[in-house]
Design a protein around this motif. Structure first.
Motif: not given
Lengths: 188, 854
Positions: B718-743
């Motif tokens: 069987a393949v047991v599935w799980s809830a997803l979960g974020t651990r860490s993140s960084v906010l920066f302007d990924l494509e240099n369009d002037g707003d902050l994105d989240i990775v």
């Protein structure tokens, strides 16, 4: 009393002939009365013990251990030798049966995960951790059944309605009877 | 001729009676023997060559042939369709073109039959059918639409995809599915492609390849498809709480007074990032509540000096991933070339900082028991492992690491948080999560975690003190923990520098995940003094993330701390996520004495070295939080917050939090309003494979699954599935369009690349980015305080590199300016003690580089 009457008859029939150790009728009535009183007293004391008056310490388990294992509580009562872990222990799964009004120090241990021994109705809450021992004072005032709920500390959960165990508070007479029965079980 | 005499007949007759009696006795005996034998036999365990006829044994396991390729194409309706949309359901792929008169009509007919049968069975929502056009130049969306319509295609189930010829033929068919596509050199119109159907499971793994021309193989594919559906075990199926919570939050949108008419969308596929996080079995099939489930970090820095921020993902089961920012929102994997794979150990966190002041960020990576690592950036995108001579190769249970210059000598020092000994010394397991992904196995062993890691603070023998390292010469470090009186045995996973007493010397706040937080006052670089209870009488019991920032724009640093471990004490009912945890653990376990808060803390800096805890007042509570990232997401001049959240197996899902700062007064819950939740790809993912016939090792998991979500049929694998979960993140302007994105860094899954459309939606928004270059101070300028004077407002930020759980980045400071047209002044207080003022007016919407005056 019957034995005494029979004895008296036999004494009269055989020993009286020798005029030794004979009692007159009045003395015999006094002795019978004293014996009746003694029997009644003994009967009342015995009955009193069974209905909740203090019982001799040796009749209760000296120690009780609650051990968390595989999402359930497992209990062990010390037997007549008073030592937990010996052959005369009484063991139960998921049911902690205790007499009303008696104070115990429950020793909490765990075989695998961290558990909380939690019984909200009795306001009991203590931790069990592998390799460590925690004590929980337990003294239950009224007979009844109380839930030992699942704590989520080990990560795994039980579905709503499923419990890690129950506390059953018995009258002292019922507890004693149950405990004695358990001790007679071949594979306790 | 022989005829028996009457006598002999009688004898026979008597003899017959005797035999009949004996026979009856024998028959009865035989019946009894057979019954006994049968009963004994039926109670025996099945032998290998006589399997029990249970559903588990009756099913066979489908092989894994590798991962299906990712793609981003256009469907027959002209709508973008990405492979992300396929996760969560099995699908069948085929390769065709509308002008094909060879195998394609037969393929389409076979798939149509499957589509119709599924519809008849009410199973249409269980799978996808995907037809890749091999002739996209002719097969436009309109052509495909017509073809689909003519063939009775259900648009919801069956997608015909077109796009770039090279992508479809080479990237998808040839390289992805390993199915050849050839053009007849003599006849360019003669396109030869595979007639195969490919069965892909819900986790993008190829599980079967079938000849569409052979009915028996097509029939087998249908059977295998059924088996794929059965092998999914989901512990906590999504209930309607997510939708009702979404609706509830959406109704509050109108009452939010700050700008919120924008949103985020997960653009990971289009960025080219295909990094996938992998967990150890101790966080999966061998789950135990130990610190492996804290996951790993994510950091950014401009590693090659082109003013584009590159991303480094830390993996639990390597390799890690270094993704070079190519501009325009595109990234390229350069991990191997840069020498930063690190696939021989369990990594935890990463920190960027220019340790040798040569103008490029170097990298420190922590790991479990196999040694932390230091890499020198050689300036050309390559890194050199200089751990051996650096003195930083500590082997233990390190977590987050913080670069800061505690002695203000111009060289970055390092504080390494050590959690505590949460693993066995001798018990190990091999990394095995690869089996679920169809990738090669990495061959090394990792130490197993304790089952009671969460009680480590009660066992003194498991204490592991954190380490303060002084930077001696830019390359070598010395452990000065004892010399500096900073010997801390808290179970700490992260820390932040913050100048608590505003004396110019960076102090250190340590988050303790199992007890009181600690705060160490820096006594002018000569020593540290623990002033935790003096400044913070009560702290969260299970602190996880920490970030210092100016919430109210009043010129001082407030402190936000998330508390995850207190949320483990009790089930938090729906609707109570924003409240403090009512249940508390027993005092004997807590080990604190009326000094604990059971939930997040928000300490408002009262500007007189006093901090007031106001978390409930400002709406700072949430459920299962990890790390904090802070940035002005709506560019209105007030810093907002993203909190990574949610546990994974065996817990239910929790939402990430996006808190919009409403004018420094209160946080407004906005994760649904801004499209961060619900996740585009669903909230669950395959977690591990489970051999259901191994009822000994997997007893607890099987028992739990059977109790919560008993499957109608239990397959052997069987393949047991799980809830997803974020651990860490960084906010920066990924494509240099002037707003902050989240990775984000997701446990056991792809990251989310949440791209903001703020700059498109709010066209008058303005911003400024400030890049600091220290000269007397450390070159990364960690510890510098920047004040921006704009439109009569003063915006203050400190450069500390903190973003997300256990993650320390090196990036410019971002100031949202609402719609201000110019900046009046920028003031920098450098770690060296020097103050520098850049007078305006300064143009906005740009990166300003400020170099410390010599």
């Amino acid at each position: 009393m019957i034995a005494f009457t029979v004895s008296c008859y036999l004494v009269r029939k055989y020993i009286d002939k020798t005029h030794m150790l004979t009692f007159n009728t009045k003395t015999q009535l006094v002795i019978v009365a004293l014996m009746v009183f003694g029997c009644l007293l003994a009967f009342m004391v015995t009955r009193g013990n069974q209905s909740g008056s203090p019982m001799a310490h040796w009749e209760l388990p000296q120690s009780i251990e609650a051990r968390g294992k595989r999402l359930g509580w497992h209990f062990r009562y010390s037997g007549p030798d008073g030592i937990l872990g010996s052959n005369d222990d009484v063991q139960t799964d998921k049911i902690l049966r205790v007499p009303e009004g008696v104070k115990f120090d429950i020793q909490l241990r765990s075989n695998d995960y961290i558990y909380v021994f939690s019984c909200p109705e009795l306001e009991l809450k203590e931790i069990a951790v592998p390799d460590l021992e925690f004590a929980l004072e337990l003294s239950c005032g009224r007979p009844g059944e109380y839930d030992l709920i699942m704590s989520p500390l080990c990560g795994f959960r039980l579905p709503p309605g499923e419990l890690m165990g129950k506390v059953i508070v018995d009258s002292k007479r019922d507890f004693t009877r149950w405990f004695e029965d358990q001790q007679k079980q071949p594979n306790r | 001729m022989f005829s028996p005499s009457p006598e002999s007949e009688n004898q026979v007759s008597r003899g017959s009676g005797k035999w009949i009696g004996l026979t009856i006795i024998l028959v009865i005996a035989l019946v009894i023997i057979l019954i006994v034998v049968y009963q004994n036999y039926s109670s025996l365990p099945p032998t290998p060559n006589k399997p029990a006829k249970s559903p588990a044994a009756a099913s066979h396991s489908l092989k894994v042939y590798g991962r299906a390729p990712e793609f981003k194409l256009i469907d027959q309706n002209g709508v973008e369709f990405t492979s992300d949309q396929l996760q969560g359901k099995p699908w069948i792929a085929n390769f065709m073109f509308t002008g094909c008169v060879a195998t394609c009509p037969k393929q389409t007919a076979e798939l149509k039959a499957i589509q119709d049968q599924l519809r008849k069975d009410g199973q249409s929502d269980k799978i996808h059918l995907i037809s890749f056009s091999m002739d996209p130049e002719n097969d436009t969306s309109a052509v495909l639409k017509r073809y689909a319509s003519n063939n009775g295609v259900d648009d919801q189930v069956w997608k015909f995809l077109t796009g770039g010829k090279d992508e479809l033929r080479n990237a998808i068919s040839r390289d992805g599915f390993k199915l050849a596509v050839e053009i007849d050199e003599d006849d360019p119109n003669n396109l030869m492609h595979s007639p195969s159907f490919v069965l892909v499971d819900a986790y993008m793994r190829m599980r079967g390849i079938y000849d569409s021309g052979k009915p028996e193989e097509v029939s087998q594919m249908v059977d295998d498809l059924q088996e794929l559906e059965e092998e999914i075990l989901l512990l906590h199926p999504q209930t309607d709480w997510l939708e009702s919570r979404q609706q509830a939050q959406l109704t509050t949108a109108e009452s939010i007074s700050v700008y919120h008419d924008f949103g985020f969308s997960d653009q990971r596929v289009s960025t080219g990032i295909d990094f996938m996080h992998k967990i150890v079995d101790d966080a999966g099939s061998n789950y135990k509540p130990v610190h492996y489930d804290h996951g790993t970090g994510i950091v950014v820095a401009d590693i090659d000096g082109n003013d584009l921020l590159d991303i480094y993902f830390v993996n639990q089961v390597g390799p890690n991933g270094l993704w070079l920012n190519l501009g325009q929102g595109k990234f390229k994997d350069i991990t191997q070339a840069a020498g930063l794979e690190i696939s021989d150990r369990i990594c935890v966190s990463a920190s960027f900082g220019d340790i040798d002041n040569d103008g490029d960020p170097d990298l420190f990576v922590t790991a479990v028991r196999k040694g932390n690592l230091l890499f020198e950036n050689l300036g050309d995108g390559n890194f050199k492992n200089i751990t051996d001579d650096s003195g930083l190769g500590y082997k233990g249970h390190s977590s987050g690491a913080v670069f800061f210059d505690f002695d203000r000598d111009g060289l970055l020092d390092l504080f390494v948080n050590n959690v505590g000994r949460y693993t066995h010394s001798t018990k190990t397991s091999k990394v095995t999560m690869e089996s679920i992904r169809g990738e090669d196995d990495a061959d090394y062993y990792y130490p197993n975690g304790f089952e009671d890691g969460f009680a480590g603070h009660l066992k003194k023998s498991r204490t592991e003190t954190s380490r303060l390292y002084r930077n001696l010469d830019g390359k070598q470090f010395a452990d000065v923990s004892e010399d500096m009186n900073l010997v801390d045995g808290s179970w700490t996973g992260d820390a932040t520098p913050i100048d608590i007493n505003v004396d110019g010397w960076p102090d250190l706040y340590l988050v303790n995940m199992q007890g009181d937080d600690q705060c160490y006052l820096n006594l002018e670089g000569k020593s540290f003094e623990n002033v935790g209870r003096k400044y913070f009488p009560k702290t969260p019991w299970g602190s996880m993330g920490v970030k210092a920032f100016d919430f109210e724009n009043d010129g001082d640093l407030d402190l936000y701390i998330t508390d995850m471990h207190s949320d483990m004490a009790a089930e938090i009912p729906e609707g109570k996520e924003k409240l403090k945890c009512e249940e508390q653990l027993p005092a004997s376990f807590l080990g604190t004495f009326n000094t604990s808060i059971f939930g997040n803390a928000f300490y408002r800096n009262e500007s007189n070295q006093k901090f007031t805890e106001i978390s409930d007042q400002v709406g700072a509570e949430n459920l299962w939080p990890w790390g904090i990232s802070v940035g002005d997401l709506n560019a209105d001049g007030f810093d907002d917050v993203f909190i990574s959240a949610s546990m994974n197996f065996p817990y239910p899902y929790s939402v990430n939090s996006l808190l919009l700062n409403e004018n420094g007064v209160i946080f407004r819950d906005s994760e649904f309003i801004l499209g961060v939740e619900p996740r585009a790809g669903g909230i669950t993912a395959p977690w591990f494979e489970l051999d259901t016939s191994n009822t000994t090792d997997n007893a607890l998991i099987l028992e739990t699954i059977q109790k919560f979500s008993p499957p109608p049929k239990l397959p052997k694998l069987a393949v047991v599935w799980s809830a997803l979960g974020t651990r860490s993140s960084v906010l920066f302007d990924l494509e240099n369009d002037g707003d902050l994105d989240i990775v984000t860094l997701e446990m056991n899954h792809y990251p989310m690349v949440l791209v903001s459309d703020l700059s498109e939606k709010k066209q008058d928004m303005t911003f400024i980015k400030v890049k600091l270059v220290g000269t007397k101070s450390n070159r990364s300028a960690f510890g510098a305080v920047v004040n921006v004077d704009v439109d009569g407002k003063k915006l203050m930020k400190v450069k500390d590199g903190q973003s997300g759980y256990m993650s320390h980045s090196d990036f410019p400071l971002y100031f949202g300016l609402d719609s201000a047209k110019q900046v009046n002044q920028i003031k920098v207080d450098w770690p060296s003690g020097q103050q520098q003022i850049v007078e305006g007016p300064l143009d906005v919407n740009r990166l300003i580089v400020i170099i410390e005056e010599e």
